[in-house]
Write an enzyme that holds these catalytic residues in place. Structure first.
Site, PDB file in Angstrom:
ATOM      1  N   LYS A 179       6.311  -7.742  -5.768  1.00 45.66           N
ATOM      2  CA  LYS A 179       7.454  -8.511  -6.304  1.00 45.66           C
ATOM      3  C   LYS A 179       8.287  -9.126  -5.178  1.00 45.66           C
ATOM      4  CE  LYS A 179       9.261  -4.899  -8.410  1.00 45.66           C
ATOM      5  NZ  LYS A 179       8.267  -3.876  -8.058  1.00 45.66           N
ATOM      6  N   ARG A 183      15.334  -3.119 -15.354  1.00 47.15           N
ATOM      7  CA  ARG A 183      14.204  -2.188 -15.433  1.00 47.15           C
ATOM      8  C   ARG A 183      14.432  -1.040 -16.395  1.00 47.15           C
ATOM      9  NH1 ARG A 183      13.449  -2.085  -9.251  1.00 47.15           N
ATOM     10  NH2 ARG A 183      12.243  -0.204  -9.222  1.00 47.15           N
ATOM     11  N   ARG A 219       2.975   0.141   3.750  1.00 47.67           N
ATOM     12  CA  ARG A 219       4.091  -0.797   3.948  1.00 47.67           C
ATOM     13  C   ARG A 219       4.987  -0.348   5.096  1.00 47.67           C
ATOM     14  NH1 ARG A 219       7.965  -2.398  -0.934  1.00 47.67           N
ATOM     15  NH2 ARG A 219       8.147  -0.126  -1.138  1.00 47.67           N
ATOM     16  N   ARG A 223       9.749   3.253   4.367  1.00 45.05           N
ATOM     17  CA  ARG A 223      10.791   3.644   3.409  1.00 45.05           C
ATOM     18  C   ARG A 223      10.623   5.089   2.967  1.00 45.05           C
ATOM     19  NH1 ARG A 223      11.254  -1.175  -1.042  1.00 45.05           N
ATOM     20  NH2 ARG A 223      11.212   0.634  -2.411  1.00 45.05           N
ATOM     21  N   ARG A 278       7.549   7.306  -8.942  1.00 49.07           N
ATOM     22  CA  ARG A 278       8.051   5.958  -9.257  1.00 49.07           C
ATOM     23  C   ARG A 278       7.166   5.276 -10.297  1.00 49.07           C
ATOM     24  NH1 ARG A 278       8.014   3.606  -3.429  1.00 49.07           N
ATOM     25  NH2 ARG A 278       8.647   1.631  -4.362  1.00 49.07           N
TER      26      ARG A 278
HETATM   27  P1  AP5 Z   1       6.276  -5.566  -1.859  1.00 46.84           P
HETATM   28  O1  AP5 Z   1       6.326  -7.043  -2.007  1.00 46.84           O
HETATM   29  O2  AP5 Z   1       7.263  -4.912  -0.941  1.00 46.84           O
HETATM   30  O3  AP5 Z   1       6.262  -4.870  -3.289  1.00 46.84           O
HETATM   31  P2  AP5 Z   1       7.401  -4.671  -4.379  1.00 46.84           P
HETATM   32  O4  AP5 Z   1       6.763  -4.889  -5.717  1.00 46.84           O
HETATM   33  O5  AP5 Z   1       8.602  -5.511  -4.054  1.00 46.84           O
HETATM   34  O6  AP5 Z   1       7.655  -3.127  -4.161  1.00 46.84           O
HETATM   35  P3  AP5 Z   1       8.977  -2.234  -4.128  1.00 46.84           P
HETATM   36  O7  AP5 Z   1       8.513  -0.882  -3.695  1.00 46.84           O
HETATM   37  O8  AP5 Z   1      10.037  -2.876  -3.301  1.00 46.84           O
HETATM   38  O9  AP5 Z   1       9.369  -2.224  -5.611  1.00 46.84           O
HETATM   39  P4  AP5 Z   1      10.172  -1.143  -6.327  1.00 46.84           P
HETATM   40  O10 AP5 Z   1      10.376  -1.804  -7.658  1.00 46.84           O
HETATM   41  O11 AP5 Z   1       9.606   0.206  -6.367  1.00 46.84           O
HETATM   42  O12 AP5 Z   1      11.421  -0.961  -5.367  1.00 46.84           O
HETATM   43  P5  AP5 Z   1      12.877  -1.590  -5.367  1.00 46.84           P
HETATM   44  O13 AP5 Z   1      13.180  -1.909  -3.961  1.00 46.84           O
HETATM   45  O14 AP5 Z   1      13.044  -2.649  -6.405  1.00 46.84           O
HETATM   46  O15 AP5 Z   1       4.789  -5.192  -1.384  1.00 46.84           O
HETATM   47  C1  AP5 Z   1       4.412  -3.851  -1.121  1.00 46.84           C
HETATM   48  C2  AP5 Z   1       3.422  -3.811   0.072  1.00 46.84           C
HETATM   49  O16 AP5 Z   1       2.215  -4.482  -0.315  1.00 46.84           O
HETATM   50  C3  AP5 Z   1       3.916  -4.538   1.331  1.00 46.84           C
HETATM   51  O17 AP5 Z   1       3.465  -3.838   2.457  1.00 46.84           O
HETATM   52  C4  AP5 Z   1       3.254  -5.922   1.259  1.00 46.84           C
HETATM   53  O18 AP5 Z   1       3.035  -6.478   2.552  1.00 46.84           O
HETATM   54  C5  AP5 Z   1       1.950  -5.583   0.551  1.00 46.84           C
HETATM   55  N1  AP5 Z   1       1.469  -6.666  -0.310  1.00 46.84           N
HETATM   56  C6  AP5 Z   1       2.240  -7.442  -1.131  1.00 46.84           C
HETATM   57  N2  AP5 Z   1       1.450  -8.303  -1.802  1.00 46.84           N
HETATM   58  C7  AP5 Z   1       0.166  -8.041  -1.406  1.00 46.84           C
HETATM   59  C8  AP5 Z   1      -1.096  -8.583  -1.749  1.00 46.84           C
HETATM   60  N3  AP5 Z   1      -1.220  -9.584  -2.627  1.00 46.84           N
HETATM   61  N4  AP5 Z   1      -2.204  -8.062  -1.165  1.00 46.84           N
HETATM   62  C9  AP5 Z   1      -2.097  -7.064  -0.263  1.00 46.84           C
HETATM   63  N5  AP5 Z   1      -0.933  -6.503   0.127  1.00 46.84           N
HETATM   64  C10 AP5 Z   1       0.195  -6.993  -0.453  1.00 46.84           C
HETATM   65  O19 AP5 Z   1      13.735  -0.331  -5.852  1.00 46.84           O
HETATM   66  C11 AP5 Z   1      13.853   0.824  -5.071  1.00 46.84           C
HETATM   67  C12 AP5 Z   1      14.724   1.854  -5.785  1.00 46.84           C
HETATM   68  O20 AP5 Z   1      16.048   1.307  -6.005  1.00 46.84           O
HETATM   69  C13 AP5 Z   1      14.253   2.273  -7.184  1.00 46.84           C
HETATM   70  O21 AP5 Z   1      13.289   3.303  -7.126  1.00 46.84           O
HETATM   71  C14 AP5 Z   1      15.583   2.741  -7.804  1.00 46.84           C
HETATM   72  O22 AP5 Z   1      15.956   4.026  -7.337  1.00 46.84           O
HETATM   73  C15 AP5 Z   1      16.576   1.728  -7.262  1.00 46.84           C
HETATM   74  N6  AP5 Z   1      16.727   0.551  -8.132  1.00 46.84           N
HETATM   75  C16 AP5 Z   1      16.412  -0.743  -7.824  1.00 46.84           C
HETATM   76  N7  AP5 Z   1      16.667  -1.541  -8.872  1.00 46.84           N
HETATM   77  C17 AP5 Z   1      17.155  -0.756  -9.861  1.00 46.84           C
HETATM   78  C18 AP5 Z   1      17.565  -1.010 -11.208  1.00 46.84           C
HETATM   79  N8  AP5 Z   1      17.518  -2.240 -11.740  1.00 46.84           N
HETATM   80  N9  AP5 Z   1      17.990   0.045 -11.946  1.00 46.84           N
HETATM   81  C19 AP5 Z   1      18.058   1.300 -11.422  1.00 46.84           C
HETATM   82  N10 AP5 Z   1      17.656   1.607 -10.171  1.00 46.84           N
HETATM   83  C20 AP5 Z   1      17.206   0.585  -9.391  1.00 46.84           C
END
Ligand code: AP5
Length: 214
Positions: A8, A83, A122, A155, A166
Site C-alpha cells: 500500500k 480499517r 522490509r 520496524r 497483524r
Molecule cells: P509496503 O509498501 O511498506 O507495504 P504496506 O502495505 O504499506 O505495509 P504496512 O506494513 O505499512 O501496512 P500496515 O497496514 O500493516 O501498516 P501501517 O503502517 O498502515 O511494502 C512492504 C515491503 O514489501 C517493502 O519492503 C516493499 O519494498 C516491498 N514491496 C512492496 N511492493 C512490492 C512488490 N510489488 N514486490 C515485491 N516487494 C514489494 O500501520 C501500522 C500500525 O499502525 C497498525 O498495526 C496499527 O497499530 C496502527 N494503525 C495504522 N492505521 C490505523 C487505523 N486506521 N486504525 C487503527 N490503527 C491504525
C-alpha cells in the site's frame, strides 16, 4: 486498502507524486508521534508494536485534523484508513465536513507467504521514510538510505510473530470494511503480486477505468 505488507505504502507514495495530491498514511502519522515521544506517541506505542489497532476515537481525531490541513484541499490518497467498520463512518463524517467525497477504494491482494516475505525483508528509513526490501529493493549501500544517508531500521512490528497477529487483525477487523465499500460500488480489487512497477501499472489502469466509468 489491503493486508499488512501488500504494498500500500509503496504504491500510494508513487501515486501521490504522480497525481500531485498528498499521501496520508495513518501508520506513518502514528509512528511519527512515537518517534517524537509525544503524549499521543506514548499512548499508541504498545498497540503499534504488537500489531493491534489503535482505538477508533484516537485515530479518528488524528485523521480529521490531518484532512483539515491546507495541503489536503486538492485531494489526498488515504493509506491505512479506514480499517474498521466504525472508521468508515468517521471518514464519511470527516469528508462531509470538508466537502470531499471518495473517488474509489482500491484493495491490493497477494498470498500470505508473499506478504510475510515482503515484511520480514522490509527496511525503512526513520528519517525520510523511504522503504526498501533486502532482496527486492535493496539500498545501494547495505543498511544506508539512498536518499538521506540515515541508517535503515526494521520496524518493531515486522517480526514473524507480530506479522501473523497483524494478518489476523486484518482478517477480523479490516476485511469487513471492504464489504461495506463493495456494497457502495466503490471497491476495486487489484492484483498486488509481481514487481512494484507491474502493480503500479495495474493500479493505474484500475484508476483510469474507474475515472472513465464513474
Ligand atoms: P509496503 O509498501 O511498506 O507495504 P504496506 O502495505 O504499506 O505495509 P504496512 O506494513 O505499512 O501496512 P500496515 O497496514 O500493516 O501498516 P501501517 O503502517 O498502515 O511494502 C512492504 C515491503 O514489501 C517493502 O519492503 C516493499 O519494498 C516491498 N514491496 C512492496 N511492493 C512490492 C512488490 N510489488 N514486490 C515485491 N516487494 C514489494 O500501520 C501500522 C500500525 O499502525 C497498525 O498495526 C496499527 O497499530 C496502527 N494503525 C495504522 N492505521 C490505523 C487505523 N486506521 N486504525 C487503527 N490503527 C491504525
Amino acid at each position: 486498502m489491503g493486508p499488512p505488507g501488500v504494498g500500500k505504502g509503496t504504491q500510494a507514495v508513487q501515486l501521490a507524486e504522480r497525481s500531485g495530491v498528498v499521501h496520508v498514511s495513518t501508520g506513518d502519522m502514528l509512528r511519527e508521534a512515537v518517534q517524537a515521544g509525544s503524549e499521543l506517541g506514548q499512548r499508541v506505542r504498545g498497540y503499534i508494536d504488537s500489531g493491534r489497532l489503535v482505538p477508533d476515537a484516537v485515530i479518528g481525531d488524528l485523521l480529521a485534523e490531518r484532512l483539515d490541513q491546507p495541503d489536503a484541499e486538492a485531494g489526498f490518497i488515504l493509506d491505512g484508513f479506514p480499517r474498521t467498520v466504525p472508521q468508515v463512518d468517521i471518514l464519511a463524517t470527516a469528508l462531509d465536513r470538508i466537502g470531499a467525497r471518495i473517488d474509489g477504494v482500491f484493495i491490493l491482494e497477494a498470498p500470505t507467504e508473499e506478504i510475510v516475505r515482503r515484511l520480514t525483508g522490509r527496511r525503512v528509513c526513520p528519517n525520510c521514510k523511504a522503504v526498501y526490501h533486502v532482496e527486492g529493493r535493496p539500498p545501494t549501500e547495505p543498511g544506508v538510505c539512498d536518499r538521506c544517508s540515515s541508517s535503515l531500521i526494521q520496524r518493531e512490528d515486522d517480526t514473524e510473530e507480530v506479522i501473523r497477529d497483524r494478518l489476523t487483525v486484518y482478517r477480523d477487523e479490516t476485511r469487513p470494511v471492504a464489504e461495506v465499500y463493495e456494497n457502495q460500488g466503490l471497491l476495486v480489487r487489484v492484483d498486488g503480486t509481481g514487481s512494484p512497477d507491474e502493480v503500479a501499472g495495474r493500479l493505474g489502469s484500475a484508476i483510469a477505468a474507474r475515472e472513465g466509468g464513474a
